[in-house]
Design an enzyme around this catalytic site. Sequence first.
Site, short mmCIF file in Angstrom:
data_model
loop_
_atom_site.label_atom_id
_atom_site.label_comp_id
_atom_site.label_asym_id
_atom_site.label_seq_id
_atom_site.Cartn_x
_atom_site.Cartn_y
_atom_site.Cartn_z
N SER A 1 0.84 -1.18 0.00
CA SER A 1 0.00 0.00 0.00
C SER A 1 0.89 1.25 0.00
CB SER A 1 -0.95 -0.05 1.20
OG SER A 1 -1.96 0.91 1.10
N TRP A 2 0.74 2.16 0.97
CA TRP A 2 1.68 3.28 1.03
C TRP A 2 3.12 2.78 1.18
CZ3 TRP A 2 3.47 7.92 0.28
CH2 TRP A 2 4.58 8.35 1.02
#
Length: 321
Positions: free
Chosen positions: A110-111
Amino acid sequence: MAPIYPAFDANKTGQLQVSPVHSIYWEECGLSSGVPIVYLHGGPGGGIEPSDRQYFDPSHYRSILFDQRGSGQSTPHASLEDNTTWHLVSDIEKLREHLGIEKWIVFGGSWGSTLALAYSEKHPDRCLGLILRGIFTLQREELEWFYQKGANFLFPDYFDAYQAVIPEEERGDMMQAYYKRLTGDNEEEKLKCAGAWSRWETATSKLLVDADYIAKSDNPKWALAFARIECHYFVNGGWMPDGQLLNEAHKIKHLPIVIIQGRYDVVCPAKTSWELYKAMGGEANTNVEYKIIGDVGHSAHEKAIEEALVDAAEKFKSIKQ
């Protein structure tokens, strides 16, 4: 497909002063002489959890985990001062040098995949390879899909709750409206918005809505860091030109890379991971493996994703320091 490893403790922990303002919490696990691998958590603002250690065989890997600026046990909590993508990239280098590591495998979802790409594209010579999940490249279209219009078609009930805390006349730019409140002086409104922002993301993170996972958002300390730091990064476009991480993917295409993507990921749809794969050469590049997992969403805590991540780490055991 291998399950995650049984829970184990960190060998060492510490705080590293990375700026006059920020100190980051870090921990080292597994084999002290093992192949180094650094874990980059999501959010931004999410922080690490003990279960994040369990992807890595403690008899093989020297795994390094840390809380990014403002997150988890790093201080000051939820701080936005000097908190940008490039500050975090610099922090990763400072931590590598502090621990005496020459090169390491970079692992992020994700991030964490965003930060892994930003770091590796700037420091490819410090990377042994990358394991990436749920690819997010911080393009404006990705942000608008999730926070403005797109994902709401699939989760309209949860989107209504996310939207409800913002006056109707400000809903044309939800991220900006949230940012005004998350950085404002009204503490009650700030916490209410942090909870609503965090519940929207936790509600949509798994293929099947998980009430226990949503309950993470009831912790005001966690929700405030998560929402404030995410929103801060997103309204500022990560302090990079739109599409930079895809445009510079050629800088790392020589490295061994595994990309793991949930087919039904609503938070970070598969389109972005496919674009990244193609930017690295696609099928013509045998260094890069692209794996779509067919029965999951976004979260690393879905069983098939966990197993795919462990399998990738097992495959990378052939990498030498």
